[in-house]
Design an enzyme around this catalytic site. Structure first.
Site, PDB file in Angstrom:
ATOM      1  N   LYS A 129     -12.207  -2.340   6.490  1.00  0.00           N
ATOM      2  CA  LYS A 129     -11.432  -3.191   7.391  1.00  0.00           C
ATOM      3  C   LYS A 129     -11.978  -3.079   8.809  1.00  0.00           C
ATOM      4  O   LYS A 129     -12.459  -4.047   9.354  1.00  0.00           O
ATOM      5  CB  LYS A 129      -9.949  -2.802   7.371  1.00  0.00           C
ATOM      6  CG  LYS A 129      -9.104  -3.425   6.279  1.00  0.00           C
ATOM      7  CD  LYS A 129      -9.420  -2.965   4.887  1.00  0.00           C
ATOM      8  CE  LYS A 129      -8.625  -3.640   3.819  1.00  0.00           C
ATOM      9  NZ  LYS A 129      -7.808  -2.740   3.023  1.00  0.00           N
ATOM     10  N   ASP A 171      -2.046   6.393   6.282  1.00  0.00           N
ATOM     11  CA  ASP A 171      -3.071   5.465   5.813  1.00  0.00           C
ATOM     12  C   ASP A 171      -3.361   4.525   6.988  1.00  0.00           C
ATOM     13  O   ASP A 171      -2.557   3.663   7.322  1.00  0.00           O
ATOM     14  CB  ASP A 171      -2.514   4.694   4.608  1.00  0.00           C
ATOM     15  CG  ASP A 171      -3.471   3.630   4.087  1.00  0.00           C
ATOM     16  OD1 ASP A 171      -4.523   3.404   4.712  1.00  0.00           O
ATOM     17  OD2 ASP A 171      -3.142   3.021   3.044  1.00  0.00           O
ATOM     18  N   TRP A 215       0.824  -1.213   0.000  1.00  0.00           N
ATOM     19  CA  TRP A 215       0.000   0.000   0.000  1.00  0.00           C
ATOM     20  C   TRP A 215       0.860   1.265   0.000  1.00  0.00           C
ATOM     21  O   TRP A 215       0.464   2.273  -0.566  1.00  0.00           O
ATOM     22  CB  TRP A 215      -0.967  -0.003   1.183  1.00  0.00           C
ATOM     23  CG  TRP A 215      -1.907  -1.178   1.132  1.00  0.00           C
ATOM     24  CD1 TRP A 215      -2.022  -2.165   2.064  1.00  0.00           C
ATOM     25  CD2 TRP A 215      -2.857  -1.502   0.094  1.00  0.00           C
ATOM     26  NE1 TRP A 215      -2.970  -3.079   1.671  1.00  0.00           N
ATOM     27  CE2 TRP A 215      -3.497  -2.701   0.474  1.00  0.00           C
ATOM     28  CE3 TRP A 215      -3.207  -0.898  -1.113  1.00  0.00           C
ATOM     29  CZ2 TRP A 215      -4.482  -3.303  -0.316  1.00  0.00           C
ATOM     30  CZ3 TRP A 215      -4.184  -1.497  -1.900  1.00  0.00           C
ATOM     31  CH2 TRP A 215      -4.810  -2.680  -1.496  1.00  0.00           C
TER      32      TRP A 215
HETATM   33  C1  LIG Z   1      -7.193  -2.292   1.859  1.00  0.00           C
HETATM   34  C2  LIG Z   1      -6.210  -1.205   2.001  1.00  0.00           C
HETATM   35  C3  LIG Z   1      -6.115  -0.174   1.046  1.00  0.00           C
HETATM   36  C4  LIG Z   1      -6.944  -0.146  -0.227  1.00  0.00           C
HETATM   37  O1  LIG Z   1      -8.254   0.172   0.051  1.00  0.00           O
HETATM   38  P1  LIG Z   1      -9.308   0.364  -1.144  1.00  0.00           P
HETATM   39  O2  LIG Z   1     -10.489   0.929  -0.416  1.00  0.00           O
HETATM   40  O3  LIG Z   1      -9.557  -0.995  -1.714  1.00  0.00           O
HETATM   41  O4  LIG Z   1      -8.744   1.290  -2.133  1.00  0.00           O
HETATM   42  C5  LIG Z   1      -5.199   0.828   1.267  1.00  0.00           C
HETATM   43  N1  LIG Z   1      -4.414   0.831   2.352  1.00  0.00           N
HETATM   44  C6  LIG Z   1      -4.462  -0.150   3.279  1.00  0.00           C
HETATM   45  C7  LIG Z   1      -3.558  -0.093   4.460  1.00  0.00           C
HETATM   46  C8  LIG Z   1      -5.363  -1.194   3.133  1.00  0.00           C
HETATM   47  O5  LIG Z   1      -5.404  -2.174   4.045  1.00  0.00           O
END
Ligand SMILES: *Cc1c(COP(=O)(O)O)cnc(C)c1O
Length: 361
Positions: free
Chosen positions: A196, A172, A103
């Site tokens: 998540k 993030d 990511w």
């Molecule tokens: C799942 C995830 C993403 C991507 O998320 P999307 O909503 O599918 O774009 C980005 N960063 C992290 C840390 C993730 O776990």
């Protein structure tokens, strides 16, 4: 609910049962309006109340200071990879990114479209089995911000201490937001895809310091400017109403269950049970270095891919679903977010011991 199984999926992930049961009622008839929550106008007073309550609960639980805006956006966490540099990194300026997994790599790729990217730390050669501690890297002194992924969902690593710097942090937190206390005031921006730890897919939470709203270049599309959404309380266009509603219900559940400090304690306990089961022999091998271990995603391997496949197949039969590791590192991964019940972790630990006894390596 006898037909529910334990869902270890990394995302979309398990939601609290009582949230789903309430949603099952509200999707048909929301608060006696005679209209379901997925059908009601986003301008109705009922939905505006939902959005306001959701924001208020998030502010309260995550202790968001008043000089931050909370936005409910679409496009997934992945759209933030470009929105952040598009809005906050002027051409010719620099930003520091810590490369701790897939990511962050994707975010680095997008940031390079807008400015200069400095990457003073990468654990890519070690298959991203660790995150840095302060002192492992130096932050470029001309950086506009320092970007990191607080929990690396795929590899199962998590920052225990955040980068110490005078620069503003951007993170993030898609896979660990609301799992632990965070000093939001150290951040310029925090974002998280909901699927998540917060709710269903479809909404991305962005927490942004107000003064940054005026940094965006004038010549970027209206929908991609943070200010557009901040000025209209995320109702510039139709927001992802149903996802926002579920996030609100998850936050109510979280508050009822003791808030972040209670979650943090339970999360430590749940992850502790699993790591203990991994550490008690060399049969299971944790992917992450112990000091970098995530409380949310626990990635581990067995001796061979064949044994791993057997483990996953038998676990699935036993009602332990979603344990297959990400294709980039293989093996197994147990995602145990806030809403994942402790009894499921206990069941997995017992299953691991039985499997080890029945399948000597
Ligand atoms: C799942 C995830 C993403 C991507 O998320 P999307 O909503 O599918 O774009 C980005 N960063 C992290 C840390 C993730 O776990």
């Amino acid at each position: 609910m006898a037909d529910r199984i334990f869902n270890f999926s990394p995302g979309p992930a398990v939601l609290p049962l009582e949230v789903l049961q309430q949603a099952a009622i509200d999707i048909v008839n929301f608060q006696n309006t005679g209209i379901g929550i997925a059908e009601i106008s986003h301008r109705s007073k009922e939905f505006i109340k939902v959005a306001e309550t959701t924001e208020q609960l998030l502010r309260e639980l995550f202790e968001i200071p008043n000089n931050y805006k909370v936005l409910f956006l679409q496009g997934g966490a992945s759209s933030q990879f470009f929105m952040i540099p598009m809005n906050l990194l002027a051409a010719g300026k620099k930003a520091t990114y810590l490369n701790t997994g897939a990511w962050s790599k994707k975010a680095i790729k997008e940031a390079k479209l807008f400015g200069e990217v400095v990457v003073p730390f990468s654990s890519e050669e070690q298959k991203f089995n660790r995150v840095p501690v302060n002192g492992d890297y130096t932050i470029d002194k001309d950086s506009e911000y320092v970007y990191f992924v607080s929990n690396n969902t795929i590899y199962g690593t998590q920052f225990k201490e955040f980068p110490k710097t005078e620069k503003m942090l951007i993170s993030d937190m898609s896979s660990d937001i609301l799992s632990r206390k965070v000093d939001v005031s150290k951040f310029g921006l925090i974002f998280a895809g909901a699927q998540k730890n917060l709710g269903p897919a479809g909404v991305t939470i962005v927490i942004i310091r107000e003064d940054l709203l005026d940094r965006s270049p004038a010549n970027i599309p209206t929908m991609l400017k943070y200010k557009t959404h901040a000025e209209k309380d995320s109702m510039f266009n139709t927001p992802p109403c149903f996802s926002i509603y579920i996030v609100g219900e998850v936050l109510k559940w979280l508050k009822k269950n003791g808030g972040i400090s209670a979650m943090d304690e339970v999360n430590k306990e749940k992850a502790g049970l699993l790591y203990a089961a991994i550490d008690e022999s060399s049969y299971y091998r944790g992917h992450a270095e112990p000091a970098s271990r995530s409380l949310m995603n626990i990635s581990f391997n067995l001796a061979t891919p064949e044994l791993e496949a057997k483990f996953i197949a038998e676990a699935t039969k036993a009602g332990l679903n979603g344990l297959k590791g990400h294709r980039s590192i293989g093996g197994c991964r147990a995602s145990i977010y806030n809403a994942f019940p402790r009894e499921g972790v206990v069941k997995l630990v017992n299953f691991m011991r039985e499997f080890k006894a029945n399948n000597p390596a």
